[in-house]
Every structure is written in C-alpha cells, then in structure tokens.
Design an enzyme around this catalytic site. Structure first.
Site, PDB file in Angstrom:
ATOM      1  N   ALA A  56       0.798  -1.235   0.000  1.00 26.90           N
ATOM      2  CA  ALA A  56       0.000   0.000   0.000  1.00 26.90           C
ATOM      3  C   ALA A  56       0.835   1.292   0.000  1.00 26.90           C
ATOM      4  O   ALA A  56       0.637   2.163  -0.861  1.00 26.90           O
ATOM      5  CB  ALA A  56      -0.980  -0.036   1.171  1.00 26.90           C
ATOM      6  N   GLN A 201       3.770 -13.627  -1.992  1.00 27.61           N
ATOM      7  CA  GLN A 201       4.595 -12.498  -1.538  1.00 27.61           C
ATOM      8  C   GLN A 201       5.400 -12.856  -0.287  1.00 27.61           C
ATOM      9  O   GLN A 201       6.476 -12.295  -0.059  1.00 27.61           O
ATOM     10  CB  GLN A 201       3.714 -11.279  -1.232  1.00 27.61           C
ATOM     11  CG  GLN A 201       3.126 -10.598  -2.449  1.00 27.61           C
ATOM     12  CD  GLN A 201       1.730 -11.093  -2.732  1.00 27.61           C
ATOM     13  OE1 GLN A 201       1.403 -12.242  -2.482  1.00 27.61           O
ATOM     14  NE2 GLN A 201       0.889 -10.220  -3.252  1.00 27.61           N
ATOM     15  N   ASP A 242      -3.954  -2.727   3.800  1.00 29.83           N
ATOM     16  CA  ASP A 242      -4.169  -1.850   2.640  1.00 29.83           C
ATOM     17  C   ASP A 242      -5.215  -0.782   2.906  1.00 29.83           C
ATOM     18  O   ASP A 242      -5.279   0.217   2.189  1.00 29.83           O
ATOM     19  CB  ASP A 242      -4.582  -2.676   1.427  1.00 29.83           C
ATOM     20  CG  ASP A 242      -3.385  -3.447   0.903  1.00 29.83           C
ATOM     21  OD1 ASP A 242      -3.009  -4.447   1.538  1.00 29.83           O
ATOM     22  OD2 ASP A 242      -2.805  -3.011  -0.105  1.00 29.83           O
ATOM     23  N   ASN A 252      -6.647  -6.585   4.416  1.00 25.36           N
ATOM     24  CA  ASN A 252      -5.272  -6.963   4.069  1.00 25.36           C
ATOM     25  C   ASN A 252      -5.322  -8.181   3.138  1.00 25.36           C
ATOM     26  O   ASN A 252      -6.400  -8.700   2.814  1.00 25.36           O
ATOM     27  CB  ASN A 252      -4.451  -7.250   5.335  1.00 25.36           C
ATOM     28  CG  ASN A 252      -2.963  -7.373   5.044  1.00 25.36           C
ATOM     29  OD1 ASN A 252      -2.396  -6.530   4.348  1.00 25.36           O
ATOM     30  ND2 ASN A 252      -2.317  -8.413   5.548  1.00 25.36           N
TER      31      ASN A 252
HETATM   32  C1  LIG Z   1       3.145  -2.284   4.103  1.00 23.36           C
HETATM   33  S1  LIG Z   1       2.166  -2.972   2.922  1.00 23.36           S
HETATM   34  C2  LIG Z   1       0.692  -3.649   3.642  1.00 23.36           C
HETATM   35  C3  LIG Z   1      -0.116  -4.346   2.619  1.00 23.36           C
HETATM   36  O1  LIG Z   1      -0.115  -3.600   1.436  1.00 23.36           O
HETATM   37  C4  LIG Z   1       0.383  -5.768   2.399  1.00 23.36           C
HETATM   38  O2  LIG Z   1       0.178  -6.491   3.579  1.00 23.36           O
HETATM   39  C5  LIG Z   1      -0.371  -6.383   1.281  1.00 23.36           C
HETATM   40  O3  LIG Z   1      -1.405  -6.960   1.462  1.00 23.36           O
HETATM   41  C6  LIG Z   1       0.168  -6.160  -0.071  1.00 23.36           C
HETATM   42  O4  LIG Z   1      -0.649  -6.655  -1.072  1.00 23.36           O
HETATM   43  P1  LIG Z   1      -0.139  -6.615  -2.572  1.00 23.36           P
HETATM   44  O5  LIG Z   1      -1.281  -7.220  -3.333  1.00 23.36           O
HETATM   45  O6  LIG Z   1       1.118  -7.418  -2.639  1.00 23.36           O
HETATM   46  O7  LIG Z   1       0.071  -5.151  -2.938  1.00 23.36           O
END
Ligand SMILES: CSC[C@@H](O)[C@@H](O)C(=O)COP(=O)(O)O
Length: 367
Positions: A56, A201, A242, A252
């Site tokens: 995010a 991820q 997010d 999230n």
């Molecule tokens: C500090 S980032 C927090 C969230 O953005 C993270 O936990 C997440 O869900 C990221 O999702 P992504 O789909 O990889 O952008």
C-alpha cells in the site's frame, strides 16, 4: 534497507536522469534483482497494476512520482486530470493510492503550470521521506510490544502474512519495521512467514528481504499457522494492511482474516501495523465499504518458480475446466484485532481510539 551490503530504498530518482524513476521489479524477486527505469505515465501505471511495485505505501509513493512524470511531459489541467484518472484505476483496494493522488492533485491544481513539474517532484520526494520516517516510528512503537515478550533472552516467534516489509513501502516496512529494530538491538526474533498464495509475496518477498537483513525466519504454507498457534509456537502476529476503516476494520491480503480467527481462538495477540495514510476516514464498515480487488485467475491456476535446470518456469496446477476465483484481499473485523501499531503509538482498533490518536481526523469521525 540493504541488499548485499548496499543501502536501497524501494524507489528513487535515477542518478543521471533526475526526472526518471527507478524501482525494484518485485515480479522478478527472489530470482533476480532488476531495477528498471520508468519515464512515462503509462510505464508507472503498468508498474503498479502488474505489481512490479506493490504494497500500500509504495503504491501511493510510486503514483505520486507518476503524476510528476506526467507533469514534466505536459503540465496542463487536462494532463493532470488524465494522470490522476489513469493512476487511480491501477489498483482499487489500497487507500494510500487515493491518499497520495489527492495530495498531489490539491497541491498542483492551483499551481502555475510552468512550476507544476518541479512542485510535483518535490511533493513526491516529500511523500517518500515522510513514509520512511513514519515507518521508522511504527517500528519503534512495535518494538515495545516485541521487547515485552523477550524476557530473559527468550526467542520471540512472530507470524506475518504477505509482505509488509521495506519493499512494500519506501523503506523499513510496516509489519516488519518492529522486527528489524528488534533484530538490530539483539533480541532473538524469529519470523514464521506465510507463503501467501496465490502470488506468494511471503515466500518470494518477505523471505528474501528478511534473509538479506539476517533475520531468522521459516516459510510455512498458508494453512500451517493455526496448527503452530495451537502448539504454542507463535507468540504474536503482526501484519500490514491496505485499508483500515474509521472503526478499525482491517483489509489486508487474502488469508489474513483466517489468521486473526486462529489467533483469537488461541489467545495470541494479533497486531496490525499501518501509517495513518492507510486509514480511510470516510468509511466504517470494512465488509461493505472496501472494494476488494479481484485479480486474474491465472494467479491461482499457475505457479512460477525456478525449475531444476535453473530456468524460471510457470506451470499450471489446476484442471483446465475448473472454475476459479481470485479475491486478493479480505477484511478482518476490528473485534479480532488486538491493537493498531501506528506512527503515533499503539491503539485499540476502535473508532474512539482512532479518533483519540488522530484528533485532526477524529473530528470527522464524530460527525
Ligand atoms: C506495508 S504494505 C501492507 C499491505 O499492502 C500488504 O500487507 C499487502 O497486502 C500487499 O498486497 P499486494 O497485493 O502485494 O500489494
């Protein structure tokens, strides 16, 4: 943070061409560290939607530079509007995107056109610097929670989901910032890393960055967390987010909700780390009010990794005719959250506590 001894942020301006943006292409990690140069609005929009950059806070910071790049090409009102519209459409769930674009738009709207590009680059740089300071503050507040569980040199086992580390932000990360600070001050900290299907991820990014910093970690399949909690192997959970509603509901990466349920059943604290730019003060019900991104079904039907011959290969793992759905995020109700770790301190996941922690927005919360 460092990659093989050299300090990096997750995005920066090119050293020779100070108008173009360099990023770490996260779709290539952990197999290759590639740092492409982005010079057009369309390249920036593609980098966000195809998840070369993700997380995010990093999505917001990258979009801010996307506006700057667009203003350099054409500082007209129409180009500003076009940049905001294009970047807004890249990913729907992370509120930091809208936060950064609103900030850029309100600064530039009333700026003379000849000064717009320079002002936009300066504002994007400020957003990045603030993000680094904010995440470091989140780290300091979260560190207190880890310290309190590290009595007499005991190892602290923390479970995290997805990647909320330094590469999901400009630097430090949110969920991982307290872990880096704990590690750096000598606390014996160990991280259980959910692989985080479908894009992995956790396995690809969190494991990579923890390893580069020397933090002990173990990758687990997404379904192992509950079992480890039942066996007393997890002391606390820390995840990123997010979007958080003004009442403390947390959106999230898909699978976070199940970890929160398992943590509650086992009496394990479940913390969410976030900068205040991740709070959506306009909504209170996470289940009804947060748009959940649906991504391509190929993320579920295939997996990509290094084949035994060393090449990168994508293989199909689902029968050709099966139906597939791929919601990318879920919502954890505030009642399952033990605390929100923000740049101002740790507070309860509730409208009252958030209003008290952020009174300048809390006033809106009360009306
Ligand atoms: C500090 S980032 C927090 C969230 O953005 C993270 O936990 C997440 O869900 C990221 O999702 P992504 O789909 O990889 O952008």
């Amino acid at each position: 943070m460092k990659i093989d001894g050299t300090a990096f942020r997750s995005l920066w301006l090119d050293e020779t061409d100070r108008w173009s943006l360099r990023i770490i292409d996260q779709t290539k990690l952990p197999w290759a560290v590639e740092m492409p140069r982005l010079t057009t609005l369309d390249q920036v929009a593609h980098a966000i939607s195809a998840m070369l950059v993700r997380g995010a806070p990093l999505i917001g910071a990258t979009a801010a530079y996307g506006v700057a790049i667009a203003m350099r090409a054409d500082p007209s009102d129409a180009a500003l509007q076009q940049a905001i519209t294009t970047l807004s459409a890249t990913r729907p769930t992370a509120i930091n995107l809208r936060w950064a674009l609103n900030r850029m738009e309100s600064l530039l709207r009333d700026h003379p056109k000849v000064e717009r590009a320079e002002a936009a680059y300066a504002e994007a740089a400020a957003i990045c610097d603030e993000d680094v300071a904010t995440n470091h503050a989140i780290g300091r507040h979260g560190l207190g929670l880890i310290r309190s569980r590290a009595s007499a040199g005991r190892r602290v086992n923390i479970l995290t989901h997805c990647n909320a580390g330094w590469i999901a932000t400009v630097d430090w990360g949110t969920a991982l910032a307290p872990i880096y600070l704990a590690h750096d001050e000598g606390i014996d900290v160990h991280v259980f890393v959910d692989e985080t299907r479908p894009r992995n991820q956790g396995a690809s990014l969190t494991a990579w960055e923890l390893g580069k910093h020397g933090v002990k970690h173990t990758v687990i399949v997404d379904n192992a967390g509950g079992h480890l909690m039942q066996r007393g192997e997890i002391d606390m959970v820390i995840v990123g987010t997010d979007r958080v509603t003004n009442a403390g509901d947390v959106c999230n990466k898909i699978g976070t909700y199940l970890k929160a349920l398992a943590a509650r059943d086992n009496g394990i604290p479940f913390y969410v780390a976030l900068p205040s730019s991740t709070i959506d003060w306009t909504i209170s019900d996470g289940l009804t009010d947060i748009p959940i991104e649906e991504r391509a079904t190929t993320e579920v039907t295939t997996m990509t990794g290094r084949a035994l011959d060393g090449s990168i290969a994508t293989i199909r793992i689902v029968p050709k005719d099966s139906l597939v759905v791929n919601p990318a995020f879920d919502v954890t109700p505030a009642r399952l959250v033990s605390g929100l770790i923000t740049e101002r301190g740790v507070c309860a996941a509730s409208a009252a506590a958030l209003s008290q922690m952020f009174p300048e927005y809390g006033r809106q919360n009360a009306v």
